[in-house]
Design a protein around this motif. Sequence first.
Motif, PDB file in Angstrom:
ATOM      1  N   VAL A 254       9.535  -5.992  -2.930  1.00  8.87           N
ATOM      2  CA  VAL A 254       9.910  -4.113  -3.458  1.00  8.87           C
ATOM      3  C   VAL A 254      12.260  -5.581  -3.153  1.00  8.87           C
ATOM      4  O   VAL A 254      12.182  -5.627  -2.599  1.00  8.87           O
ATOM      5  N   GLU A 255      12.243  -4.243  -3.892  1.00  3.03           N
ATOM      6  CA  GLU A 255      13.153  -5.543  -4.603  1.00  3.03           C
ATOM      7  C   GLU A 255      15.003  -4.478  -4.338  1.00  3.03           C
ATOM      8  O   GLU A 255      15.633  -4.490  -4.615  1.00  3.03           O
TER       9      GLU A 255
ATOM     10  N   VAL B  73      10.949   3.355 -10.261  1.00  4.92           N
ATOM     11  CA  VAL B  73      12.312   2.733  -9.720  1.00  4.92           C
ATOM     12  C   VAL B  73      11.094   1.630  -8.625  1.00  4.92           C
ATOM     13  O   VAL B  73      12.306   0.505  -8.428  1.00  4.92           O
ATOM     14  N   CYS B  74      10.535   1.384  -8.260  1.00  7.05           N
ATOM     15  CA  CYS B  74       9.716   0.681  -7.179  1.00  7.05           C
ATOM     16  C   CYS B  74       9.347  -0.804  -8.568  1.00  7.05           C
ATOM     17  O   CYS B  74      10.399  -2.171  -7.919  1.00  7.05           O
TER      18      CYS B  74
ATOM     19  N   VAL C 100       1.293   0.380 -17.119  1.00  5.39           N
ATOM     20  CA  VAL C 100       0.845   2.466 -16.498  1.00  5.39           C
ATOM     21  C   VAL C 100       1.416   2.366 -15.800  1.00  5.39           C
ATOM     22  O   VAL C 100       0.883   2.310 -14.675  1.00  5.39           O
ATOM     23  N   PHE C 101       2.553   3.702 -15.885  1.00  6.26           N
ATOM     24  CA  PHE C 101       2.830   4.300 -14.707  1.00  6.26           C
ATOM     25  C   PHE C 101       2.613   5.992 -14.837  1.00  6.26           C
ATOM     26  O   PHE C 101       2.994   6.091 -15.884  1.00  6.26           O
TER      27      PHE C 101
ATOM     28  N   ARG D 126      12.021  10.083  -2.330  1.00  5.93           N
ATOM     29  CA  ARG D 126       9.940   9.781  -1.717  1.00  5.93           C
ATOM     30  C   ARG D 126      10.688   7.652  -2.152  1.00  5.93           C
ATOM     31  O   ARG D 126      10.314   6.862  -2.398  1.00  5.93           O
ATOM     32  N   GLN D 127      12.012   7.713  -1.362  1.00  8.67           N
ATOM     33  CA  GLN D 127      12.197   5.794  -1.343  1.00  8.67           C
ATOM     34  C   GLN D 127      11.793   5.477   0.322  1.00  8.67           C
ATOM     35  O   GLN D 127      12.851   6.727   0.775  1.00  8.67           O
TER      36      GLN D 127
END
Length: 328
Positions: free
Chosen positions: A49-50, A148-149, A252-253, A302-303
Amino acid sequence: MPDEILKTLIIGSGPAGLTAAIYTARAGLKPMVLAGSSPGGQLTKTSLVENYPGFAKGIDGPKLMNDMIEQAKWNGAEMKWESAAKIEGKQGPFTVTTSAGEVLRTHTLLFCTGASPRRLGAKGEFDYQPKQSTEQAVWGEGVTYCAVCDGNFYRKMPVVVVGGGDSAMEEANYLSNICGEVTVVHRREGFRASQVMIERAQSKKNIKWELNQGIEEILGNNEKEGHKRRVTGVRLKSTKDGSLKELKVDGVFIAIGHIPTTQVLQGVVDLDEQGYIKVDDRQRTSAVGLFAAGDCHDSRYRQAVTAAGMGCKAALEAERYLAEHGLS
Ligand code: NAP
């Protein structure tokens, strides 16, 4: 029915629930947390997790959540490794029956159960996700549900985004600034996404389109000595004529929507048509004394960090509610 009525019961142990637990414990409300069957929530299934502030070089997702659990306990929260099976009451005190059959009563209820990404159901989907063991989960292995992650792990690499809604357009746009080539794979020609989002994606030179296509299989190399198991491509199947073709990609997202974990609240609070809990700007639901925080009501951000912030708000509102009703 138990005689004791808790001041605060928190359901869920992701960033929202654990932040709520830390704040209510420090306020002396002696919170109990029903942490569920997979404590820590969605972040325990990611690798590095950055984007959670405070960790200059990122932090392993399971470690972050484990530390939050320890911090909640250290501040005085009681953890139970059970879920809520039934919730009764339109206002506090609420009655909650746990998955182990225990009946609890509580003046305030903080609902923080999160959401889970909708799964594609394609062959290979579960073969290339970060492993649960933190030693092995150094970075994503090719299949992810959050640009985003994980986007940063695919710098300059070709990837696909699956879906035709706002999330897919947003993820494609985000990834187009990081990755080499982004191909949007969508099962039909029309989009569910808003026009402005579609046009933004269409204006990007490195976003390509594979419409009327489904993902038949996610392809990858096998785990051999010194050779990590990684995604190498996708096999597409035309939804029009069934023809097959392959694309070479590293990531693959999957962005085909989320499912909020709110089934147990049906008939207790107002939900929107997708099952998300309706809250006001103070995290209050339609049931007085029942607050919600995190992905179970938030389909937009959703973060982890926004969920934690909402958990803090819900805790402060619960504390205020108890004081106003002479219950603290
Ligand atoms: P969504 O609007 O429900 O779109 C899901 C997409 O995935 C649809 O295109 C759907 O295809 C496709 N899909 C669903 N199941 C599939 C399957 N099994 N195989 C292949 N494709 C599948 O979900 P979302 O995009 O996550 O958006 C959710 C909500 O959040 C929406 O209200 C959206 O407007 C909002 N949102 C807003 C923003 C923003 O404003 N910035 C950003 C993200 C999300 P079909 O169209 O063919 O059904």
